[in-house]
Design an enzyme around this catalytic site. Structure first.
Site, short mmCIF file in Angstrom:
data_model
loop_
_atom_site.label_atom_id
_atom_site.label_comp_id
_atom_site.label_asym_id
_atom_site.label_seq_id
_atom_site.Cartn_x
_atom_site.Cartn_y
_atom_site.Cartn_z
CG HIS A 199 -83.93 93.17 -33.60
ND1 HIS A 199 -84.34 94.36 -34.13
CD2 HIS A 199 -82.55 93.16 -33.27
CE1 HIS A 199 -83.37 94.92 -33.77
NE2 HIS A 199 -82.12 94.52 -33.21
CD GLU A 443 -77.50 101.82 -32.15
OE1 GLU A 443 -77.79 101.08 -32.96
OE2 GLU A 443 -77.64 102.01 -30.71
CG ASP A 467 -80.43 100.87 -35.27
OD1 ASP A 467 -81.82 100.73 -35.88
OD2 ASP A 467 -80.29 100.21 -34.03
CB CYS A 514 -71.42 95.15 -32.84
SG CYS A 514 -72.62 96.69 -32.38
C1 PEP Z 1 -77.11 97.77 -34.95
O1 PEP Z 1 -77.83 98.91 -34.80
O2 PEP Z 1 -76.10 97.76 -35.81
C2 PEP Z 1 -76.95 96.94 -33.77
C3 PEP Z 1 -76.03 96.19 -33.58
O3 PEP Z 1 -78.00 97.15 -32.81
P1 PEP Z 1 -79.28 96.29 -33.00
O4 PEP Z 1 -79.44 95.56 -34.45
O5 PEP Z 1 -79.63 95.54 -32.06
O6 PEP Z 1 -80.52 97.56 -33.31
MG MG Z 2 -79.01 99.26 -33.12
#
Ligand code: PEP
Ligand code: MG
Length: 591
Positions: A199, A443, A467, A514
């Site tokens: 992140h 996910e 994920d 996303c």
């Molecule tokens: C993902 O898992 O692709 C996602 C968009 O959520 P995050 O990266 O915040 O886990």
């Molecule tokens: Mg995620």
């Protein structure tokens, strides 16, 4: 570029995580844990230990009051209030007299005694089943570590307090540290661990901060204020760059600027393929102040608002009113365009690090107490957020998305809590969209496999490839040692995406992506060819994705996806995608 370097150049290879070139002085950031020494004090010196306690309390009071005043001046009274709570902890007679007693009875040094007593209070408050009281545990923890630092004559280091213009070099950067980064404080980011989908890296990318991660052993080689170049395209850290290297990077930087200008030139054009298929390109954001960035890059609304960032690096859980204001501001910024607010996805690599410590240590945090699992357990926190989102839905095209849904059971529970909130708001006469769209992140493999069932109860799907890939391939997304095995083009990933798209479409709902895959132009044609309807990505990546969409036909993308589905290995598929990308980019450049 600057003066002649004196030391010889060293090049480290890591993972290219956020594009861009940065040159500047390194700042080696070591997050220091307070190590509490423990030793015996002779009886005649125990009084002096008590005096040291009181001196440390006075010093800490001075520090906190100064921060309080600064926060009040910069952010306002409400934000400064938390420090009043911290000052009250310092006045707590029970904490002080119990520490004094501990010194007397055990004969140990003041640091050890203060630590024992404060830990006892922290645990007692942390176990109380009431959010307000649990927050007090966080206050005590925060103040206690300041007092311990004062006793040990140290100052706590924090990235946000380090405001020089540096390339930050660290072992690891937590999402809460990342949340406090900005382009004026960090020219670039280098970490010894981490991966493309951690992140901190996602935040760096959205702030256009070049980043290289997984640079093993870097901390033992570099010192603060030494000159470095980081190359976020190739994943390189160059320590003490030679004049020749500096010159070469001067040219590379110019070339990249020309490329970026080319991408930005078409930013106002519609996102439509050559055979006239519209591909909405939306933005992923972490904070409300990114709305302008989204507009600058012509994002068509928000496909993913990672709302958990409102909870990171803040001293207390944000209340309904402050969340409502944030969501409303974002909703109003985009008028009729969708603003998909994902409910809290705390846990995993984003544990709450402010005042609220609701996350016990877990050996497998990505398989643990995360996201919807946390929210369904802490419904007080969940409801506060849902009420705030629902209220903001009266001011724009707000949609709700639940993270880490594993199947219909969790989806139904989450929707039931949301319905409770809707009923409350209706009873209170508070405006909200009673027909708000509710979607699910896909996910977790179990969600993908039951996508036909979920689709009956959702208004949309958004595939979280970050994920989904980690859970499908059993590759920890933040473990740099296995980062090379994290393969977005693994045949299993393609099959799962196709399956989710088909199931979603069969139920008449739209499917977007996303995860970071959506913003990688090499994968954009593949995802569209697999049938994905919309893409959501960090704002600076939108122009390149759009440029590519406008350079290809959907018919070709479908052929590409069909060929990819027939191949049996990730590198082959990767190569196919790369060739497609290169051919379309160069064809358009030659136009
Ligand atoms: C993902 O898992 O692709 C996602 C968009 O959520 P995050 O990266 O915040 O886990
Ligand atoms: Mg995620």
């Amino acid at each position: 570029m600057p003066d002649k370097p004196t030391k010889s150049e060293m090049v480290f290879k890591g993972i290219a995580a956020s594009p861009g070139i940065a040159y500047g002085a390194g700042f080696v950031y070591r997050k220091s844990e307070v190590e509490v020494p423990e030793y015996q004090i002779p009886e005649e010196k125990r009084r002096a230990e008590v005096d040291r306690l009181h001196e440390a309390l006075i010093k800490t009071r001075g520090q906190i009051s100064a921060i309080r005043d600064q926060v009040e001046a910069n952010l306002g009274q409400e934000e400064a209030r938390i420090f009043d709570a911290h000052l009250m902890v310092l006045e707590d007679q029970a904490l002080i007299s119990e520490t004094e007693r501990e010194i007397e009875t055990t004969g140990k040094n003041v640091e050890a005694c203060f630590n024992t007593v404060s830990q006892k209070y922290i645990s007692a408050f942390a176990e109380i089943d009431d959010v307000y009281m649990r927050e007090r545990a966080g206050d005590i923890r925060d103040v206690a570590s300041r007092v311990l630092y004062a006793l040990l004559g140290k100052t706590a280091e924090s990235l946000s307090e380090h405001l020089g213009r540096h390339v930050v070099i660290a072992d690891d950067i937590s999402p809460s540290d990342a949340a406090s980064l900005d382009r004026s404080s960090a020219l670039g980011l280098v970490t010894a661990s981490g991966s493309k989908t951690s992140h901190a890296v996602i935040v760096a990318r959205s702030m256009k901060i070049p980043a290289v991660v997984g640079v093993h052993g870097v901390l033992s080689e570099v010192a603060t204020d030494e000159d470095v170049i980081i190359d976020g395209y190739e994943g390189l850290l160059i320590l003490h760059p030679s004049e020749e290297t500096l010159e070469r990077y001067g040219h590379i930087r110019k070339e990249k600027q020309v490329f970026e200008q080319r991408m930005m030139a078409a930013v106002g054009e519609p996102s439509v393929t050559l055979d006239d298929v519209a591909v909405p390109l939306r933005a992923n954001i972490e904070k409300e102040d990114e709305c302008q960035l989204v507009k600058d890059h012509a994002g068509e609304g928000i496909g993913l608002f990672r709302s958990e960032y409102l909870y990171l690096a803040v001293p207390k859980v944000p209340d309904e009113e402050s969340q409502y204001k944030t969501y409303r501001t974002v909703a109003e910024s985009f008028g009729d365009l969708p603003v998909v607010i994902r409910t809290l996805d705390l846990g995993g690599d984003k544990p709450m690090t402010g005042a609220l410590h609701l996350f016990p240590h877990e050996d497998n945090p990505f398989l643990g107490f995360r996201a919807i699992r946390f929210c369904l357990k802490h419904q007080d926190i969940f409801k506060t957020q849902l009420r705030a989102i629902l209220r903001s839905s009266a001011h724009g095209n707000v949609q709700i998305m639940f993270p880490m849904i594993s199947g219909t059971g969790e989806l139904r529970q989450a929707k039931a809590v949301m319905r409770e909130c809707q009923q409350e708001l209706t009873a209170e006469g508070v405006a909200h969209n009673t027909d708000i769209k509710v979607g699910s992140m896909i996910e977790i493999p179990s969600a993908a496999l039951t996508a036909d069932q979920l689709a009956q109860e959702c208004a949309f799907f958004s595939i979280g490839t970050n994920d989904l890939i980690q859970y499908l391939l059993a590759i920890d997304r933040v473990n740099d040692r296995i980062a090379h095995l994290y393969e977005p083009t693994h045949p299993a990933v393609l099959r799962v995406i196709k399956e989710v798209v088909d199931k979603g479409h069969a139920a008449g709902i739209k499917v977007s992506v996303c995860g970071e895959m959506a913003g990688d132009p090499v994968y954009v044609p593949l995802l569209l060819g697999l049938g994905v309807d919309e893409l959501s990505m960090t704002p600076p990546l939108i122009p390149t994705a759009k440029y590519l969409v406008r350079a290809m036909t959907m018919a070709d993308a479908k052929t590409l996806a069909e060929t990819a589905l027939s191949l049996t290995s990730a590198p082959e598929i990767e190569y196919l995608c790369l060739e497609f990308y290169r051919s379309r980019m160069s064809a358009k450049a030659a136009d």
